[in-house]
Design an enzyme around this catalytic site. Structure first.
Site, PDB file in Angstrom:
ATOM      1  N   GLN A   1       0.844  -1.196   0.000  1.00 53.62           N
ATOM      2  CA  GLN A   1       0.000   0.000   0.000  1.00 53.62           C
ATOM      3  C   GLN A   1       0.879   1.246   0.000  1.00 53.62           C
ATOM      4  O   GLN A   1       0.389   2.359  -0.095  1.00 53.62           O
ATOM      5  CB  GLN A   1      -0.862   0.043   1.266  1.00 53.62           C
ATOM      6  CG  GLN A   1      -1.774  -1.140   1.423  1.00 53.62           C
ATOM      7  CD  GLN A   1      -2.362  -1.184   2.830  1.00 53.62           C
ATOM      8  OE1 GLN A   1      -3.374  -0.566   3.108  1.00 53.62           O
ATOM      9  NE2 GLN A   1      -1.719  -1.901   3.716  1.00 53.62           N
TER      10      GLN A   1
ATOM     11  N   ASP B   1       6.223   4.808  -1.188  1.00 57.42           N
ATOM     12  CA  ASP B   1       7.560   5.366  -0.943  1.00 57.42           C
ATOM     13  C   ASP B   1       8.694   4.755  -1.764  1.00 57.42           C
ATOM     14  O   ASP B   1       9.844   5.174  -1.638  1.00 57.42           O
ATOM     15  CB  ASP B   1       7.881   5.271   0.557  1.00 57.42           C
ATOM     16  CG  ASP B   1       7.792   3.837   1.092  1.00 57.42           C
ATOM     17  OD1 ASP B   1       8.024   2.894   0.320  1.00 57.42           O
ATOM     18  OD2 ASP B   1       7.497   3.674   2.292  1.00 57.42           O
TER      19      ASP B   1
ATOM     20  N   HIS C   1      -1.469   1.596  -4.335  1.00 56.37           N
ATOM     21  CA  HIS C   1      -1.764   3.031  -4.301  1.00 56.37           C
ATOM     22  C   HIS C   1      -0.807   3.834  -5.172  1.00 56.37           C
ATOM     23  O   HIS C   1      -0.673   5.044  -4.990  1.00 56.37           O
ATOM     24  CB  HIS C   1      -1.760   3.533  -2.850  1.00 56.37           C
ATOM     25  CG  HIS C   1      -2.834   2.889  -2.011  1.00 56.37           C
ATOM     26  ND1 HIS C   1      -2.738   2.731  -0.647  1.00 56.37           N
ATOM     27  CD2 HIS C   1      -4.029   2.363  -2.376  1.00 56.37           C
ATOM     28  CE1 HIS C   1      -3.841   2.123  -0.211  1.00 56.37           C
ATOM     29  NE2 HIS C   1      -4.631   1.888  -1.232  1.00 56.37           N
TER      30      HIS C   1
ATOM     31  N   CYS D   1      -0.598  19.797 -19.734  1.00 53.10           N
ATOM     32  CA  CYS D   1       0.012  19.582 -21.053  1.00 53.10           C
ATOM     33  C   CYS D   1       0.505  18.154 -21.246  1.00 53.10           C
ATOM     34  O   CYS D   1       0.978  17.798 -22.319  1.00 53.10           O
ATOM     35  CB  CYS D   1       1.161  20.558 -21.279  1.00 53.10           C
ATOM     36  SG  CYS D   1       2.652  20.112 -20.389  1.00 53.10           S
TER      37      CYS D   1
ATOM     38  N   CYS E   1       4.685  24.134 -19.442  1.00 51.74           N
ATOM     39  CA  CYS E   1       3.551  25.063 -19.512  1.00 51.74           C
ATOM     40  C   CYS E   1       3.360  25.866 -18.223  1.00 51.74           C
ATOM     41  O   CYS E   1       2.363  26.574 -18.078  1.00 51.74           O
ATOM     42  CB  CYS E   1       2.263  24.310 -19.847  1.00 51.74           C
ATOM     43  SG  CYS E   1       1.606  23.361 -18.471  1.00 51.74           S
TER      44      CYS E   1
ATOM     45  N   GLY F   1       2.993  -4.685   8.924  1.00 54.86           N
ATOM     46  CA  GLY F   1       2.918  -3.239   9.174  1.00 54.86           C
ATOM     47  C   GLY F   1       1.726  -2.543   8.549  1.00 54.86           C
ATOM     48  O   GLY F   1       1.868  -1.462   7.985  1.00 54.86           O
TER      49      GLY F   1
ATOM     50  N   SER G   1      -2.469  -1.499   9.416  1.00 55.45           N
ATOM     51  CA  SER G   1      -3.583  -1.528  10.370  1.00 55.45           C
ATOM     52  C   SER G   1      -4.827  -2.149   9.728  1.00 55.45           C
ATOM     53  O   SER G   1      -5.827  -2.358  10.399  1.00 55.45           O
ATOM     54  CB  SER G   1      -3.892  -0.113  10.850  1.00 55.45           C
ATOM     55  OG  SER G   1      -4.306   0.680   9.749  1.00 55.45           O
TER      56      SER G   1
HETATM   57  P1  NAD Z   1      -1.302   2.538   8.985  1.00 58.37           P
HETATM   58  O1  NAD Z   1      -0.531   3.776   9.266  1.00 58.37           O
HETATM   59  O2  NAD Z   1      -2.780   2.587   9.053  1.00 58.37           O
HETATM   60  O3  NAD Z   1      -0.840   1.382   9.982  1.00 58.37           O
HETATM   61  C1  NAD Z   1       0.509   1.093  10.203  1.00 58.37           C
HETATM   62  C2  NAD Z   1       0.594  -0.172  11.059  1.00 58.37           C
HETATM   63  O4  NAD Z   1       1.958  -0.486  11.208  1.00 58.37           O
HETATM   64  C3  NAD Z   1       0.010   0.020  12.467  1.00 58.37           C
HETATM   65  O5  NAD Z   1      -0.816  -1.102  12.766  1.00 58.37           O
HETATM   66  C4  NAD Z   1       1.257   0.027  13.369  1.00 58.37           C
HETATM   67  O6  NAD Z   1       1.011  -0.590  14.611  1.00 58.37           O
HETATM   68  C5  NAD Z   1       2.242  -0.782  12.548  1.00 58.37           C
HETATM   69  N1  NAD Z   1       3.646  -0.437  12.758  1.00 58.37           N
HETATM   70  C6  NAD Z   1       4.205   0.754  13.079  1.00 58.37           C
HETATM   71  N2  NAD Z   1       5.534   0.645  13.139  1.00 58.37           N
HETATM   72  C7  NAD Z   1       5.846  -0.647  12.853  1.00 58.37           C
HETATM   73  C8  NAD Z   1       7.054  -1.379  12.747  1.00 58.37           C
HETATM   74  N3  NAD Z   1       8.247  -0.800  12.962  1.00 58.37           N
HETATM   75  N4  NAD Z   1       7.004  -2.690  12.433  1.00 58.37           N
HETATM   76  C9  NAD Z   1       5.797  -3.299  12.225  1.00 58.37           C
HETATM   77  N5  NAD Z   1       4.614  -2.654  12.322  1.00 58.37           N
HETATM   78  C10 NAD Z   1       4.641  -1.341  12.615  1.00 58.37           C
HETATM   79  O7  NAD Z   1      -0.777   2.012   7.592  1.00 58.37           O
HETATM   80  P2  NAD Z   1      -1.518   1.273   6.397  1.00 58.37           P
HETATM   81  O8  NAD Z   1      -2.310   0.137   6.915  1.00 58.37           O
HETATM   82  O9  NAD Z   1      -0.473   1.036   5.378  1.00 58.37           O
HETATM   83  O10 NAD Z   1      -2.547   2.348   5.839  1.00 58.37           O
HETATM   84  C11 NAD Z   1      -2.099   3.659   5.594  1.00 58.37           C
HETATM   85  C12 NAD Z   1      -2.382   4.207   4.218  1.00 58.37           C
HETATM   86  O11 NAD Z   1      -1.596   5.376   4.059  1.00 58.37           O
HETATM   87  C13 NAD Z   1      -1.994   3.304   3.107  1.00 58.37           C
HETATM   88  O12 NAD Z   1      -3.033   3.335   2.214  1.00 58.37           O
HETATM   89  C14 NAD Z   1      -0.729   3.909   2.486  1.00 58.37           C
HETATM   90  O13 NAD Z   1      -0.911   4.075   1.089  1.00 58.37           O
HETATM   91  C15 NAD Z   1      -0.615   5.273   3.052  1.00 58.37           C
HETATM   92  N6  NAD Z   1       0.713   5.573   3.654  1.00 58.37           N
HETATM   93  C16 NAD Z   1       1.849   5.199   3.011  1.00 58.37           C
HETATM   94  C17 NAD Z   1       3.084   5.451   3.590  1.00 58.37           C
HETATM   95  C18 NAD Z   1       4.330   5.014   2.856  1.00 58.37           C
HETATM   96  O14 NAD Z   1       4.355   4.982   1.637  1.00 58.37           O
HETATM   97  N7  NAD Z   1       5.386   4.614   3.585  1.00 58.37           N
HETATM   98  C19 NAD Z   1       3.178   6.088   4.821  1.00 58.37           C
HETATM   99  C20 NAD Z   1       1.987   6.476   5.444  1.00 58.37           C
HETATM  100  C21 NAD Z   1       0.763   6.190   4.857  1.00 58.37           C
HETATM  101 ZN    ZN Z   2       2.528  21.237 -18.320  1.00 58.81          ZN
END
Ligand code: NAD
Ligand code: ZN
Length: 262
Positions: free
Chosen positions: A109, A112, A127, A138, A162, A200, A202
């Site tokens: 998801q 990054d 995502h 453009c 543009c 990692g 939720s």
């Molecule tokens: P979330 O933020 O809802 O949940 C993160 C989960 O990871 C939590 O349950 C937390 O307890 C757990 N966590 C935190 N640190 C951890 C670690 N070190 N090791 C293991 N688990 C750990 O994240 P989600 O479920 O991915 O949903 C968030 C949405 O936001 C996604 O749709 C995503 O696209 C986006 N998002 C992306 C990024 C990224 O690209 N890194 C960052 C933030 C949000």
């Molecule tokens: Zn442009």
């Protein structure tokens, strides 16, 4: 539980997960923001979460992007530049498992790009990612390399062709549909998988969060590797609570030993 007992217990669980991983026919993983937390990328939820500072409904919504693209780019800058993010041992362990032909696919998801930077090849980005962007006026195309330079100067990307400020990254904004082809591939992988590591996440952002259910419904098993037990512990065969960057390298070492027959 004392820390020592806890360590014994987690070691046992890692050994069990490694056995499952090494003997699975088609193991895949599903990752969320938590796997990048130890790279310094803030998660959305939680005490240091980005939601505290930026309202994602605003920063990552199409309607506000039209009027206020700088709000999105401030948010993106904080997510991957100010944080100084680079792949951590969790991302690297998954790349190693793929390279050794154990893990088939990473469904993520995250936007990054850290899985690819760690060396994972078969990555489905539900995502999208910041890797590419397009000018909505453009059609000029942008690579992350180019955008990163602009963001590092604390500027908002402006079209070189543009002068439009509407340079939209290929990520899924709130209210937008997920890329159909990627979603279909992810569904297929999840249904084919006899084991999915859910790492990692939720599991609150749908439709992505429904993907592990497909594995379960097709008779596969789920292992949860997460900082806490989450809101649906009952769907997992095994739960390893802790930091992905600490658990995954140990899990990978152990699974690789088993599959080599050491
Ligand atoms: P979330 O933020 O809802 O949940 C993160 C989960 O990871 C939590 O349950 C937390 O307890 C757990 N966590 C935190 N640190 C951890 C670690 N070190 N090791 C293991 N688990 C750990 O994240 P989600 O479920 O991915 O949903 C968030 C949405 O936001 C996604 O749709 C995503 O696209 C986006 N998002 C992306 C990024 C990224 O690209 N890194 C960052 C933030 C949000
Ligand atoms: Zn442009």
């Amino acid at each position: 539980m004392t820390p020592k007992n806890f360590e014994n217990k987690i070691e046992e669980k890692i050994a069990e997960a490694a056995r499952m991983l090494a003997t699975a026919e088609y193991p895949v993983c599903f990752t969320g923001a938590g796997i990048s937390a130890e790279s310094g990328v803030p998660t959305f939820r939680g005490p240091d979460g980005l939601w505290e500072k930026h309202d994602p409904q605003k920063a990552v919504s199409l309607s506000s992007f039209r009027n206020q693209p700088e709000a999105f780019w401030d948010f993106a800058r904080e997510l991957v530049i100010t944080s100084g993010a680079s792949p951590n041992p969790g991302h690297q362990a998954l790349a190693r498992l793929e390279e050794q032909q154990i893990l088939k696919t990473v469904i993520t998801q995250n936007i990054d790009m850290l899985h690819q930077q760690a060396g994972s090849k078969n990555v489905l980005e539900l995502h999208g990612s910041l890797e590419k962007a397009d000018c909505r006026d453009c059609g000029a195309r942008y690579s992350w390399q180019e955008l990163e330079k602009i963001l590092k100067r604390d500027e908002t990307p402006e079209c070189r062709n543009c002068s439009s400020l509407r340079i939209k990254p290929r990520i899924v904004f709130f209210g937008e549909r997920l890329p159909e082809k990627v979603l279909e591939n992810a569904w297929q992988e999840a249904q084919q998988a006899d084991l999915m590591l859910v790492i990692g996440s939720s599991l609150q952002v749908y439709p992505a969060a429904g993907i592990p259910d497909l594995t379960l419904q097709a008779g596969g098993k789920l292992i949860y590797i997460n900082a806490d037990r989450g809101s649906r512990p009952e769907i997992f065969q095994l739960i390893l609570t802790g930091r992905a960057g600490s658990i995954l390298p140990r899990l990978a070492d152990s699974a690789l030993k088993i599959s080599r027959g050491d």
